[in-house]
Motif scaffolding. Structure first.
Motif, PDB file in Angstrom:
ATOM      1  N   VAL A 131      43.531  52.110  51.780  1.00 46.76           N
ATOM      2  CA  VAL A 131      42.594  53.204  52.031  1.00 46.76           C
ATOM      3  C   VAL A 131      43.295  54.341  52.757  1.00 46.76           C
ATOM      4  O   VAL A 131      42.897  55.505  52.660  1.00 46.76           O
ATOM      5  CB  VAL A 131      41.381  52.705  52.850  1.00 46.76           C
ATOM      6  CG1 VAL A 131      41.807  52.202  54.220  1.00 46.76           C
ATOM      7  CG2 VAL A 131      40.329  53.799  52.990  1.00 46.76           C
ATOM      8  N   GLY A 186      40.773  47.833  52.113  1.00 43.73           N
ATOM      9  CA  GLY A 186      40.480  48.194  53.489  1.00 43.73           C
ATOM     10  C   GLY A 186      41.232  47.255  54.418  1.00 43.73           C
ATOM     11  O   GLY A 186      42.285  46.710  54.059  1.00 43.73           O
ATOM     12  N   ALA A 251      37.282  46.314  48.779  1.00 40.75           N
ATOM     13  CA  ALA A 251      36.622  46.168  50.081  1.00 40.75           C
ATOM     14  C   ALA A 251      35.335  45.374  49.909  1.00 40.75           C
ATOM     15  O   ALA A 251      34.788  45.278  48.810  1.00 40.75           O
ATOM     16  CB  ALA A 251      36.319  47.533  50.705  1.00 40.75           C
TER      17      ALA A 251
END
Length: 370
Positions: A131, A186, A251
């Motif tokens: 990310v 993430g 994620a």
């Protein structure tokens, strides 16, 4: 490889050789654990220091090499020959006070891996992105993989991720027959990474027995996404079992903010200005009290939330573990000093970022913990 996207249990007529670079860290350990259950995969690993021949690292041929060292380039290329896929997970987060070392491993080392894969004629290259590659974005909406990839300028981690993806863009353009895939997860949590993550992000003064968070900082920008390492490993497997190209956000829900985290971990949300968070991180980092610089706070405050619709639609990927459960598992692992025998995930008390290391003058953010 068979055409079309295949499920992770799909059969293959021949064995697929997969070389994992950086296979002894957090994501690498989970990936080995997952891939070794697949009978048609022939696995090999590369790490700077060889892990023990037990647990997920057992029965895997290892090349001990430093991807940032020019003298190791030829041996890496030879190790890649005959591979059907290379998965590059190698990345260095510490020592945060030695930016030259981080750039050498993260940017120059990744470029060396790409060159070796091209020279060896590897047909599939899978890169661990993040990310962190994204430019600042919304905290109330979700961005797709097409979001601007210029990173968060104040974060060296983010800048390096953006630079590596730019190099990968060139690889993709110059070598169209090579299948290039990027996974952008993430925060990656698992129990076995408890000691490693505490060492890299909290430092020796972090209270180890903490399984609840008495105070949770509240800020509109502090909305983050996490995912369990086993779910990340499943995403990599689905990529290997497919002919998919391009980038995939990875994620799990729910989004971690002050309200969600305080309810789950019995804490009190406390409003904190962003400047105070940044200032506290900068001061304590400069004083060598903890290993996280101001850039990590800026990254947390500015990084967008990601939509994972493409991973679900193209790969059939969905997380089995929610973000709160993954975070709970990590905190328990930190309290129990969970670890594996690999050098990055060791419980050696003398390593940088541990209290024993502090007693030996190895201050947080200094000394190579890998």
């Amino acid at each position: 490889m068979q055409g079309g996207v295949q499920g992770p249990l799909a059969g293959y007529a021949t064995t697929m050789r997969v070389v994992i670079v950086g296979a002894s860290g957090n994501a690498g350990t989970a990936l080995l654990r997952r891939l070794r259950t697949e009978p048609d995969l022939d696995l090999a690993g590369i790490s700077r220091r060889k892990p023990p021949g037990s647990g997920p690292y057992a029965d895997v041929p290892w090349l001990t090499a430093d991807i940032g060292a020019e003298e190791d380039a030829d041996s890496i290329t030879e190790f890649f020959r005959g591979a059907d896929a290379v998965v590059n997970l190698a990345w260095q987060i510490q020592p945060s006070h030695d930016q030259r070392r981080l750039y050498r491993t993260n940017v120059l080392g990744s470029r060396a891996v790409f060159r070796a894969a091209i020279t060896a004629g590897v047909p599939t290259l899978v890169q661990a992105s993040s990310v962190g590659v994204y430019a600042p974005g919304p905290k109330q909406g979700f961005v797709k993989e097409s979001w601007l990839r210029t990173g968060i300028p104040e974060s060296s981690y983010s800048r390096h991720k953006a630079l590596v993806e730019r190099v990968l863009d060139t690889v993709e353009s110059d070598h169209p027959t090579m299948r290039v895939v990027r996974l952008r997860p993430g925060l990656i949590f698992q129990r076995d990474a408890g000691t490693e993550i505490a060492r890299y992000f909290a430092g020796p003064l972090f209270p180890r027995g903490l399984t609840r968070l008495p105070v949770v900082p509240r800020h509109a920008g502090l909305r983050l996404q996490a995912v369990h390492a086993d779910d990340v490993a499943d995403a990599y497997l689905r990529v290997l079992r497919s002919d998919a190209r391009g980038a995939f956000n990875i994620a799990a829900g729910p989004v971690l903010d002050a309200d969600v985290v305080s309810r789950a971990f019995h804490g009190v949300p406390l409003p904190v200005p962003g400047l105070l968070l940044e200032g506290a991180a900068a001061l304590t980092w400069q004083l060598r009290l903890q290993p996280v610089d101001r850039g990590w706070v800026k990254l947390a405050l500015k990084a967008p939330l990601m939509s994972c619709d493409r991973a679900a639609g193209t790969l059939g990927w969905r997380p089995r573990t929610d973000a709160i459960s993954a975070m709970r598992e990590l905190l328990t692992g930190m309290a129990d000093r969970a670890h594996t025998g690999s050098p990055p995930m060791t419980d050696d008390p003398g390593r940088p970022g541990r209290f024993g290391g502090l007693l030996r003058g190895r201050l947080p953010g200094q000394g190579n913990p890998y």
